[in-house]
Design an enzyme around this catalytic site. Structure first.
Site, PDB file in Angstrom:
ATOM      1  N   GLU A   1       2.729  -2.470  -8.846  1.00 45.58           N
ATOM      2  CA  GLU A   1       2.784  -1.425  -7.821  1.00 45.58           C
ATOM      3  C   GLU A   1       3.865  -0.448  -8.257  1.00 45.58           C
ATOM      4  O   GLU A   1       5.038  -0.805  -8.357  1.00 45.58           O
ATOM      5  CB  GLU A   1       3.125  -2.032  -6.460  1.00 45.58           C
TER       6      GLU A   1
ATOM      7  N   CYS B   1       7.751   1.732   0.364  1.00 42.32           N
ATOM      8  CA  CYS B   1       6.762   2.183  -0.613  1.00 42.32           C
ATOM      9  C   CYS B   1       5.636   2.974   0.035  1.00 42.32           C
ATOM     10  O   CYS B   1       4.910   3.685  -0.650  1.00 42.32           O
ATOM     11  CB  CYS B   1       6.195   0.998  -1.377  1.00 42.32           C
TER      12      CYS B   1
END
Length: 527
Positions: free
Chosen positions: A259, A296
C-alpha cells in the site's frame, strides 16, 4: 503511512550494531535505546526460525488458539501498550485505545475464520466419464505460501504494525511472519512482539513463529531472503516501489502486497452543496485533520462547485479548520516534508490558502487547505503537484464550473484507496432528471477500491465485505489489507487429480473428517 520506508533510505552505517532509539516526537528527544539494527545473519536467523515453525502452525486448532491468546494478552497489557505507543507517536491515548481494540478484534476475527475453515476454498468435482471429454476426479484447496515479511506502518503502531492486519491474516493463513519494525515506534514493536511470542509459547507453538528485526538494511535483506515467500507493506511510493521491484527481481519472484500512496478524491455536487454546505464543510474538516492528517484515506483533493453554494461550503470549511488545534506529526522528517510540500504547492499560480497550513510551533504543525480553479488541474502542467498526496493536515479544494471539468480532472488521477461522492437528495435517489449521481459514481469506480457516498473515507471498518486497496499506486495488487479476504494474499490453490483416497489431505477426503464447508460438484456441501 506514506513516508516511513523512504525516510530510511540513507547511507547504512558500517557498524554491525547500530543502535535503535525510541524518540519522543513531541520534543524530538531520545527516550531510550531499544535494540540494534539487525545484521544480515540476524535476519537470516529470524527467517529460518519462522520457516521452522511452519509445521506446528499448520494445526488449525493451534492457530486459532494462538490468535485468541495474542488478543487476550494485548488487552491485558493494554495500558502499557498504549503508554508506549503514545510516547513514540504522540497519537494520544484516546486514538490508541481505539486502535488497540481494532487490533485485538482483527486477531479474534481471523481466529474465528481459521476455526470455521471456509478460507481454505475446498472444491470437489467427482469424476464423470459421461462428459465429453471425460472429467477426472478433481479436488482443490488452498495452502499457505510460507514465511511472510511484514513492513510496519508509521501511523498505525498497532493495527498496521507488529500485531496488525498483515501479521494476523498471514498467521491465520498458516504463514509464520518476520516483521520489519518501523523506526518511529521500536519500543512499541518490541513490546507487542514479546506478547505475541508469549501467546505462541502459551499455545504450544514455537516463539519463532513471529520474528522482529530493525533497521533499513534488514528490510532489503528480508525481501531478498530465499525462504521469504511473500511480503506485505504499508508506506511511501518510493520505498514501496523499491521493495516491489526487489521482490520481482529475485531469482524466484514473490508476491508483494504494498500500500503506497493515495489522494482519495472527493466530488461534491452543486445540489449537495446547496442542501448541506455547512455540514459537508465541517465533515471535510474533521476527516482531513483526523490524526493530524496522517491517515492513508485522508481526503487530499476535493472537487467543489464554484458560485454561492460552493462559497458557503468554503466558509464552513474555513471556520472548522481554523478551530483545529496544531498537532504533532509522527517524526521530524515527516514534519519537514509536510512544510516543504505545502509551501511548494501554495506558490503555484492561482493557488490560494484560505487557512494557511504550516508550522504550528517548534514541534507541531497547523492544519489548512488550498484552493485552485479545477481547470488548472485538467491538463498537464506544474499544478500536477496538487494531484500528489501530501502527508499531513492539508487538502486541496479544486473549484469546478461544470461537470465537464470534474470529468477532466478525474481522468488525470492515478489509483486510490478511496473515492467519495456527495450527492443531493434527488441525485442519491436516482430521481434527478440528468442522472448525475449514477454517472459520477460510475466515473469514480475505476479510480478506487472503496467508493463512499455521502460520508467520509477516514475510518476503515474491519468487516468481511471491506476492501482496503485500489489501483496502483494505492496498492501493488488487487488484494485488500483489511477484512476477512486479506487472508487470501498468503495462500495458493492446489488441485489433486485422480489421487487415491488414502493419500489425499484430510481437507479433501470424501468423508470430510474435518467438517469443512465446501462445494461438491458445484453445489454447497455443509460440514
Amino acid at each position: 503511512m506514506r513516508q516511513e520506508f523512504a525516510q530510511e533510505e540513507r547511507t547504512v552505517a558500517t557498524a554491525a550494531a547500530a543502535p535503535v532509539w525510541s524518540v519522543d516526537p513531541r520534543n524530538g528527544k531520545r527516550r531510550e535505546q531499544v535494540a540494534v539494527e539487525a545484521t544480515a545473519a540476524e535476519v537470516d536467523a529470524a527467517v529460518r526460525a519462522a520457516h521452522a515453525a511452519r509445521a506446528p502452525l499448520a494445526d488449525r486448532g493451534l492457530r486459532a488458539a494462538f490468535l485468541h491468546r495474542a488478543a487476550d494478552l494485548l488487552d491485558e497489557a493494554g495500558e502499557q501498550v498504549i503508554e508506549a505507543a503514545d510516547a513514540e507517536t504522540a497519537l494520544g491515548p484516546g486514538r490508541l485505545t481505539g486502535e488497540l481494540a481494532r487490533t485485538t478484534y482483527q486477531l479474534r476475527a481471523f481466529a474465528d475464520i481459521v476455526a470455521e475453515g471456509e478460507f481454505l476454498g475446498v472444491l470437489i468435482d467427482h469424476a464423470d466419464p459421461a462428459l465429453t471429454p471425460p472429467r477426472p476426479d478433481l479436488r482443490r484447496y488452498k495452502i499457505p505460501l510460507g514465511v511472510v515479511a511484514v513492513y510496519a506502518a508509521s501511523n498505525f503502531p498497532l493495527a498496521f504494525s507488529v500485531p496488525g492486519g498483515d501479521t494476523a491474516s498471514a498467521l491465520a493463513a498458516g504463514c509464520p511472519v518476520v516483521v520489519k519494525a518501523h523506526p518511529d515506534h521500536p519500543a512499541t514493536s518490541e513490546l507487542c512482539a514479546a506478547l505475541l511470542r508469549r501467546a505462541a509459547a502459551d499455545t504450544g507453538l514455537p516463539e519463532g513463529v513471529l520474528g522482529l528485526v530493525h533497521g533499513f538494511r534488514s528490510g532489503l535483506d528480508l525481501v531478498g531472503h530465499p525462504l521469504v515467500t511473500a511480503a506485505g507493506f504499508t508506506g511511501s511510493v518510493r520505498g514501496g516501489r523499491a521493495l516491489y521491484d526487489a521482490a520481482a527481481a529475485r531469482p524466484h519472484p514473490i508476491p508483494f502486497h504494498g500500500e503506497l500512496g493515495s489522494l482519495n478524491p472527493v466530488v461534491i455536487t452543486e445540489a449537495a452543496a446547496g442542501e448541506r454546505a455547512e455540514q459537508i464543510g465541517a465533515g471535510l474538516a474533521g476527516s482531513m485533520t483526523l490524526g493530524v492528517g496522517q491517515f492513508c484515506v485522508k481526503p487530499g483533493l476535493v472537487l467543489a462547485p464554484e458560485g454561492e453554494r460552493g462559497d458557503r461550503l468554503l466558509t464552513s470549511l474555513t471556520a472548522a479548520v481554523s478551530d483545529t488545534e496544531a498537532g504533532v506529526l509522527l517524526d521530524r522528517r515527516m514534519r519537514d516534508a509536510f512544510l516543504d510540500g505545502v509551501r511548494t504547492r501554495a506558490q503555484l499560480p492561482g493557488v490560494q490558502a484560505p487557512v494557511t497550513p504550516g508550522a504550528g510551533g517548534e514541534h507541531t504543525v497547523s492544519a489548512g487547505f488550498l484552493t485552485v480553479p479545477a481547470a488548472r488541474l485538467a491538463t498537464e502542467g506544474p499544478h500536477d503537484l496538487l494531484l500528489e498526496e501530501c502527508f499531513g493536515p492539508v487538502t486541496v479544494l479544486a473549484r469546478y464550473a461544470d461537470e465537464a471539468e470534474i470529468t477532466a480532472v478525474l481522468a488525470r488521477l492515478p489509483g486510490n484507496l478511496t473515492a467519495t461522492l456527495h450527492l443531493g437528495e434527488a441525485e442519491s435517489a436516482g430521481s434527478d432528471d440528468e442522472g448525475r449521481g449514477a454517472r459520477l459514481l460510475a466515473g469514480l469506480t475505476p479510480l478506487a477500491g472503496r467508493v463512499v457516498v455521502n460520508g467520509w473515507p477516514t475510518g476503515v471498518a474491519v468487516a468481511p465485505a471491506q476492501h482496503h486497496g485500489g489501483p496502483y499506486p494505492a496498492t501493488t495488487s488487487t488484494a485488500t489489507s483489511v477484512g476477512a479476504t486479506a487472508i487470501e494474499r498468503w495462500l495458493r490453490p492446489v488441485a489433486y487429480q485422480d489421487t487415491p483416497p488414502a493419500l489425499l489431505p484430510p481437507e479433501l477426503r470424501e468423508e470430510n473428517p474435518l467438517g469443512l464447508p465446501r462445494r461438491v460438484n458445484g453445489r454447497p456441501a455443509g460440514a
